[in-house]
Design a protein around this motif. Structure first.
Motif, PDB file in Angstrom:
ATOM      1  N   VAL A 498      -1.470  82.898  33.358  1.00 46.94           N
ATOM      2  CA  VAL A 498      -0.956  84.070  32.649  1.00 46.94           C
ATOM      3  C   VAL A 498      -1.829  85.287  32.931  1.00 46.94           C
ATOM      4  CG1 VAL A 498      -0.467  85.064  30.381  1.00 46.94           C
ATOM      5  CG2 VAL A 498       0.104  82.666  30.835  1.00 46.94           C
ATOM      6  N   ASP A 499      -3.130  85.088  33.028  1.00 44.67           N
ATOM      7  CA  ASP A 499      -4.052  86.200  33.283  1.00 44.67           C
ATOM      8  C   ASP A 499      -3.751  86.900  34.611  1.00 44.67           C
ATOM      9  OD1 ASP A 499      -5.471  86.058  30.931  1.00 44.67           O
ATOM     10  OD2 ASP A 499      -6.959  84.635  31.732  1.00 44.67           O
ATOM     11  N   LEU A 502      -0.602  88.974  34.207  1.00 45.50           N
ATOM     12  CA  LEU A 502      -0.876  90.201  33.465  1.00 45.50           C
ATOM     13  C   LEU A 502      -1.611  91.219  34.341  1.00 45.50           C
ATOM     14  CD1 LEU A 502      -2.029  88.619  30.069  1.00 45.50           C
ATOM     15  CD2 LEU A 502       0.135  89.801  30.515  1.00 45.50           C
ATOM     16  N   HIS A 503      -2.502  90.728  35.187  1.00 36.52           N
ATOM     17  CA  HIS A 503      -3.244  91.625  36.086  1.00 36.52           C
ATOM     18  C   HIS A 503      -2.285  92.410  36.983  1.00 36.52           C
ATOM     19  CE1 HIS A 503      -6.328  93.030  38.897  1.00 36.52           C
ATOM     20  NE2 HIS A 503      -5.510  92.637  39.873  1.00 36.52           N
ATOM     21  N   LYS A 506      -0.293  95.217  35.265  1.00 32.35           N
ATOM     22  CA  LYS A 506      -1.064  96.414  34.932  1.00 32.35           C
ATOM     23  C   LYS A 506      -1.259  97.335  36.140  1.00 32.35           C
ATOM     24  CE  LYS A 506      -3.651  94.016  31.278  1.00 32.35           C
ATOM     25  NZ  LYS A 506      -4.961  93.478  30.852  1.00 32.35           N
ATOM     26  N   THR A 525       6.034  88.384  40.633  1.00 31.08           N
ATOM     27  CA  THR A 525       5.425  88.234  39.305  1.00 31.08           C
ATOM     28  C   THR A 525       6.504  88.002  38.245  1.00 31.08           C
ATOM     29  OG1 THR A 525       3.646  89.707  39.998  1.00 31.08           O
ATOM     30  CG2 THR A 525       3.910  89.338  37.628  1.00 31.08           C
ATOM     31  N   PHE A 543       0.796  84.850  26.344  1.00 34.13           N
ATOM     32  CA  PHE A 543       1.411  86.010  26.989  1.00 34.13           C
ATOM     33  C   PHE A 543       1.690  87.108  25.958  1.00 34.13           C
ATOM     34  CE2 PHE A 543       5.237  88.240  28.634  1.00 34.13           C
ATOM     35  CZ  PHE A 543       4.741  88.678  29.865  1.00 34.13           C
ATOM     36  N   LYS A 546      -1.573  88.723  24.523  1.00 36.36           N
ATOM     37  CA  LYS A 546      -2.188  89.689  25.442  1.00 36.36           C
ATOM     38  C   LYS A 546      -1.275  90.886  25.716  1.00 36.36           C
ATOM     39  CE  LYS A 546      -6.054  87.534  26.220  1.00 36.36           C
ATOM     40  NZ  LYS A 546      -7.367  88.152  25.876  1.00 36.36           N
ATOM     41  N   GLU A 547      -0.277  91.070  24.849  1.00 34.77           N
ATOM     42  CA  GLU A 547       0.645  92.194  24.932  1.00 34.77           C
ATOM     43  C   GLU A 547       1.458  92.193  26.234  1.00 34.77           C
ATOM     44  OE1 GLU A 547      -1.651  95.726  24.267  1.00 34.77           O
ATOM     45  OE2 GLU A 547      -1.807  95.344  22.119  1.00 34.77           O
ATOM     46  N   GLY A 548       1.731  90.998  26.725  1.00 35.77           N
ATOM     47  CA  GLY A 548       2.503  90.872  27.954  1.00 35.77           C
ATOM     48  C   GLY A 548       3.907  91.415  27.845  1.00 35.77           C
ATOM     49  N   LEU A 551       3.809  95.144  28.344  1.00 35.12           N
ATOM     50  CA  LEU A 551       3.612  95.448  29.770  1.00 35.12           C
ATOM     51  C   LEU A 551       4.918  95.254  30.539  1.00 35.12           C
ATOM     52  CD1 LEU A 551       0.164  93.675  30.386  1.00 35.12           C
ATOM     53  CD2 LEU A 551       0.593  96.145  30.323  1.00 35.12           C
TER      54      LEU A 551
END
Length: 570
Positions: A498-499, A502-503, A506, A525, A543, A546-548, A551
């Motif tokens: 998930v990280d 998210l990267h 952004k 993605t 997800f 982390k405010e996915g 985003l």
């Protein structure tokens, strides 16, 4: 009457043809031309009648003398208005060669004149005598049937001179026809087709065959001629003789160039079809093997690459008998190059050559391995690729040359090797073969790919940005293929996976429009969100935490294409 004579006679009698230019006549010149040293009067009708007469025993000397006089008379070039009659005389001489070899020399002398620029008295002569000229030039191909090596070679020299004719001295009252006129008339007359057909007469006559190939090499520079050659089955006829003995090397060089021209300037699909037979493919294989093992010069390497690309193009045809691959253990042979460099091992290749072979092998496996799943698995293909990827991601020093087609973007690093290895894995995962995918997951592929993605983030720089984006996109696509429909694999994807998603989300929106590949990475993605996160509660919670979701909404608001894609996916 010979077939060539019949052609001329038939054309002369067709409705609407200009009988005045075909029918024998006496050449006339003005008094001013004669005073200035131009063509003197000569009765071409008398020369033809003399050559046609076979009733008297003492005619040969007179016939030869008359042709010699004609050659002397036209030593500075042939007027377009006289071509039909002169080629009729040439045909009569050639017809006598088999029983009277003395006529070889005068026939060749006339052919030498045909290699000179044609002459026109009026600007309109090129149009007025176009049909006669095209018919006359077409006869050159028919004359290749005459069993005389000297005559055949001179015909070829004559045609090559069409492309390299040197101007002669000016003849008062005449101008040279345009340099492209003969080439155009050769197209109209269909010369290329008859020259291809003449190859069947030259099976064991290397010198003559090389001359014909030189002619076809010149003729194949035009699309019209390439189409004619294609219809005459030139591709297969030339290909099967690529490996014929030839100390000069000209046969392979000229033949490969002709094949290239045919692929580029005629129907590519038809040429591929002509080459898609076992005899052609076996010949290409032998030629490639010989160049690969015995060729050392730059010229040899260029020919090797040309043959390889031609073979690859043929492989586009599903009906081509390309796979003889299982018995030959081709997959295993290709895998021998997919490993990290072995220290202190003496090899016959330079580092650059070995790298190029390595990248070629991986690229070839991407096409071959999906067709031979059992062989791939029996060679421990997954384990080999994953071990190679581990080396690609390691800090082991490696000076990549990056100077080959497959090495683009990988100079001084291992990105090229990583790029093609991931393409291979992606091709295997896309098969949706559960045996392959289960084996990958059991070997820790999901964790390994996530680790590679995280490591490569820190290595991103503008110079290799495009290749790195492709690597990241392929990693996400592979992970999506492995995790879709499998909750347990989604759990393995977990928070680390998930990280990395998210990267990417952004990423600065301006970069998505840069054309480097950010848009492709974004779509990969979005696919991974669907395949690797949704359905796994722990990953979904992380997800959201982390405010996915915010985003994702930002991405959709700024990129309508991505929004449309997501709607289709969901």
């Amino acid at each position: 009457m010979s077939a060539v004579e019949a052609t001329v006679t038939a054309e002369a009698q067709e409705p609407g043809s200009r009988n005045k230019s075909i029918t024998p006549r006496q050449v006339s010149v003005t008094e001013d031309e004669e005073k200035q040293g131009a063509f003197k009067p000569m009765d071409l009708n008398r020369v033809m009648k003399l050559l046609e007469d076979n009733d008297k025993d003492d005619l040969e000397e007179k016939q030869l003398k008359s042709v010699k006089k004609l050659v002397q008379y036209y030593q500075n070039g042939l007027p377009l208005r006289d071509l039909a009659q002169i080629f009729k005389i040439l045909n009569l001489c050639a017809g006598k060669i088999e029983n009277q070899p003395q006529f070889i020399e005068p026939a060749c002398d006339i052919l030498k004149l045909c290699g000179l620029p044609f002459l026109k008295k009026k600007v309109s002569d090129e149009i007025t005598y176009a049909e006669d000229t095209a018919i006359s030039i077409a006869l050159l191909g028919d004359l290749m049937k005459i069993p005389s090596s000297e005559l055949r070679i001179q015909i070829c020299k004559c045609i090559v001179d069409f492309y390299h004719a040197e101007p002669k001295k000016h003849i008062p009252g005449y101008q040279q026809a345009s340099s492209s006129y003969k080439i155009k008339m050769a197209e109209v007359g269909g010369l290329a087709k008859t020259m291809v057909q003449s190859m069947t007469l030259l099976e064991n006559q290397l010198v003559e065959k090389l001359w014909v190939l030189k002619v076809l090499q010149h003729l194949s520079t035009s699309e019209v001629n390439c189409t004619l050659m294609m219809k005459a089955q030139a591709a297969s006829g030339i290909c099967v003789h690529l490996n014929d003995p030839d100390p000069s090397g000209q046969l392979l060089f000229r033949s490969s160039e002709i094949l290239w021209n045919l692929l580029e300037k005629s129907s590519k699909e038809e040429i591929i079809q002509q080459l898609s037979n076992l005899e052609c493919l076996l010949t290409l294989k032998e030629v490639f093997k010989n160049l690969f093992t015995r060729g050392f010069s730059h010229y040899d390497r260029q020919l090797r690459n040309d043959i390889l690309v031609i073979t690859t193009i043929i492989a586009q045809n599903p009906g081509a008998p390309m796979i003889l691959l299982i018995d030959g253990k081709v997959v295993l042979a290709l895998f021998t190059y997919i490993k990290k460099p072995e220290k202190h091992k003496i090899i016959e290749w330079s580092a650059a050559q070995h790298e190029e072979l390595q990248l070629h092998a991986i690229a070839t496996l991407s096409s071959v391995a999906p067709l031979l799943i059992e062989e791939y698995m029996s060679c421990q293909g997954n384990a080999r690729v994953l071990a190679f990827l581990e080396w690609c991601d390691s800090e082991d020093p490696f000076i990549s040359q990056g100077n080959s087609f497959h090495g683009a973007g990988g100079r001084g690093n291992k990105f090229a090797q990583m790029r093609y290895s991931l393409r291979l894995l992606r091709a295997m995962v896309y098969l949706e073969d559960e045996t392959v995918n289960t084996d990958l997951c059991e070997k820790g592929t999901i964790q390994q790919l996530i680790g590679i993605f995280k490591n490569i983030i820190s290595k991103t720089n503008e110079k290799e940005e495009a290749i790195i984006l492709e690597i990241q996109s392929d990693i996400l696509l592979i992970l999506s293929g492995l995790c879709e429909h499998h909750i347990q694999r989604k759990e393995i994807f977990g928070t680390e996976g998930v990280d990395i998603v998210l990267h990417v989300m952004k990423t600065d929106p301006k970069k998505i429009q840069s054309g480097l590949g950010y848009n492709v990475l974004l779509f990969s993605t979005l696919d991974s969100i669907w395949c690797c996160i949704l359905g796994c509660y722990s990953s979904e919670d992380y997800f959201l935490e982390k405010e996915g979701i915010f985003l994702l909404l930002d991405v959709l608001a700024k990129d309508q294409t991505a929004a449309s894609l997501l709607i289709k996916l969901w």
